[in-house]
Write an enzyme that holds these catalytic residues in place. Structure first.
Site, short mmCIF file in Angstrom:
data_model
loop_
_atom_site.label_atom_id
_atom_site.label_comp_id
_atom_site.label_asym_id
_atom_site.label_seq_id
_atom_site.Cartn_x
_atom_site.Cartn_y
_atom_site.Cartn_z
N ARG A 241 0.46 -1.84 -20.92
CA ARG A 241 1.57 -2.62 -21.55
C ARG A 241 2.96 -1.91 -20.87
O ARG A 241 3.03 -0.78 -20.66
CB ARG A 241 1.55 -2.18 -22.99
CG ARG A 241 0.46 -3.00 -23.82
CD ARG A 241 0.77 -4.50 -23.67
NE ARG A 241 -0.19 -5.35 -24.83
CZ ARG A 241 -1.22 -5.87 -24.15
NH1 ARG A 241 -1.35 -5.79 -22.93
NH2 ARG A 241 -2.03 -6.49 -24.92
N GLU A 270 8.37 -8.91 -21.50
CA GLU A 270 7.68 -10.29 -20.71
C GLU A 270 8.39 -11.48 -21.29
O GLU A 270 8.47 -11.58 -22.52
CB GLU A 270 6.50 -10.01 -20.69
CG GLU A 270 5.75 -9.03 -20.09
CD GLU A 270 4.42 -8.77 -20.06
OE1 GLU A 270 3.54 -9.89 -20.63
OE2 GLU A 270 3.74 -8.04 -19.74
N HIS A 288 1.10 -10.50 -15.57
CA HIS A 288 0.22 -10.06 -16.69
C HIS A 288 -1.17 -11.11 -16.53
O HIS A 288 -1.35 -11.68 -17.47
CB HIS A 288 0.88 -10.40 -17.98
CG HIS A 288 0.36 -9.53 -19.07
ND1 HIS A 288 0.89 -9.08 -20.04
CD2 HIS A 288 -0.87 -9.28 -19.28
CE1 HIS A 288 0.14 -8.34 -20.93
NE2 HIS A 288 -1.31 -8.46 -20.37
C1 DGY Z 1 -5.05 -7.73 -23.35
O1 DGY Z 1 -6.33 -8.17 -23.45
O2 DGY Z 1 -4.57 -6.90 -24.07
C2 DGY Z 1 -4.39 -8.07 -22.01
O3 DGY Z 1 -3.08 -7.69 -21.72
C3 DGY Z 1 -4.47 -9.59 -21.98
O4 DGY Z 1 -5.71 -9.90 -21.58
#
Ligand code: DGY
Length: 327
Positions: A241, A270, A288
């Site tokens: 993240r 984002e 992402h």
């Molecule tokens: C998640 O699953 O947390 C990713 O960031 C998106 O697939």
């Protein structure tokens, strides 16, 4: 009363058919295309939501949905959900682990290779028509064989990244901020991937790859102090993240030449990206897409359908992240 399921986004499976086959009479609402979100949607009689990481499932939203029994989040990360508020309201929260492990590790590995070998810069050079031909000193990168990969967060995806790196002849270490106090500066020699403290990892690794969830402990984990511990030939990879990284500090380290490169898939705000990162030739920027393969996204959506059907059928769903009584 009619049972009602609301999805915030179109899905690569037929949620309507699956839910109605399992729980006849259920009303299932899925946008025809793209992400519509939950704003403006009447949730007062919704029993189940299928959400994306784009949807903030907070106390205010839960108040609009007093009948809610389950939120199935089509992501492994659940930092978009106030799990405490959901638990207090007796709402099950489910995520989509496992099915995205290999896809995300593949993307992290691709970013590491691209950053080390300056593939983005090379691609831009060629596409700009500015490549004048082979040169002995052109776009020299960093070799990875024999180098050390430091993995922060050694869960499923971190371990999948480690397997790939070991196969590439890299040495691998891992760290978990939750264990730092317990380690007290000592390395734990669990072959083939010893555990060290986070600070130690930043000092010794040639590549640091983040695979931890975003929590109050990991927010801003990569800050000016930790970046300063990294080698000037170091590379940072982030597919977890964006909030785990102080982006201004990262941009500054890169643009000052104190860090060789970075490969990023996730950003704090984002889709906005810190201007210093956009300006840096040495950052490989992905939008992402860690879990973005057709197979994986289909499996993620399927896990959401399975979770909704389980809860509506009075069963405990497979990927329940909170401890609630299933009604
Ligand atoms: C998640 O699953 O947390 C990713 O960031 C998106 O697939």
């Amino acid at each position: 009363m009619v049972v009602r399921v609301v999805a915030s986004s179109a899905l690569p499976i037929d949620l309507v058919a699956q839910v109605q086959a399992a729980v006849p009479g259920t009303q299932v609402e899925v946008p025809a295309a793209g992400h519509a979100g939950f704003a403006g949607v009447n949730l007062s009689d919704a029993d189940a939501l299928v959400s994306l990481l784009l949807d903030r499932i907070d106390a205010a939203l839960l108040e609009r949905a007093p009948n809610l029994r389950v939120v199935a989040n089509c992501a492994v990360g659940i930092d978009n959900i106030d799990v405490g508020a959901a638990t207090a309201a007796g709402i099950a929260v489910c995520n989509t682990p496992d099915v995205l492990t290999e896809a995300t590790a593949e993307l992290a590995f691709a970013l590491m290779l691209a950053a080390a070998r300056r593939i983005g810069e090379g691609e831009r050079l060629v596409r700009a028509g500015a490549w004048t031909g082979w040169a002995l000193d052109q776009l020299l990168g960093v070799g990875l064989t024999g180098k050390t990969l430091g993995i922060v967060g050694f869960g499923r995806i971190g371990q999948a990244m480690a397997r790939r790196a070991l196969a590439f002849g890299m040495r691998v270490l891992h760290a978990d901020p939750r264990d730092d106090a317990m380690l007290d500066g000592r390395a734990v020699t669990t072959a083939p991937v010893p555990q060290v403290t986070v600070d130690e990892l930043f000092a010794v690794a040639d590549v640091v790859s983040l695979h931890c969830p975003l929590t109050p402990t990991t927010a801003g984990l990569v800050d000016t102090r930790r970046l300063a511990r990294m080698k000037p030939t170091g590379i940072l990879v982030n597919t977890s993240r964006g909030g785990c990284v102080d982006e201004a500090a990262l941009a500054e380290a890169l643009n000052a030449g104190r860090l060789f490169a970075a490969g990023l898939d996730v950003y704090a705000g984002e889709p906005a990206i810190h201007p210093g990162l956009l300006a840096s030739e040495r950052v490989v920027l992905a939008p992402h897409i860690g879990s973005a393969t057709t197979e994986t996204r289909t499996q993620m959506a399927q896990l959401c359908a399975d979770a909704v059907i389980a809860v509506l059928s009075g069963r405990r769903p497979a990927n329940l992240v909170n401890d609630v009584v299933i009604r």
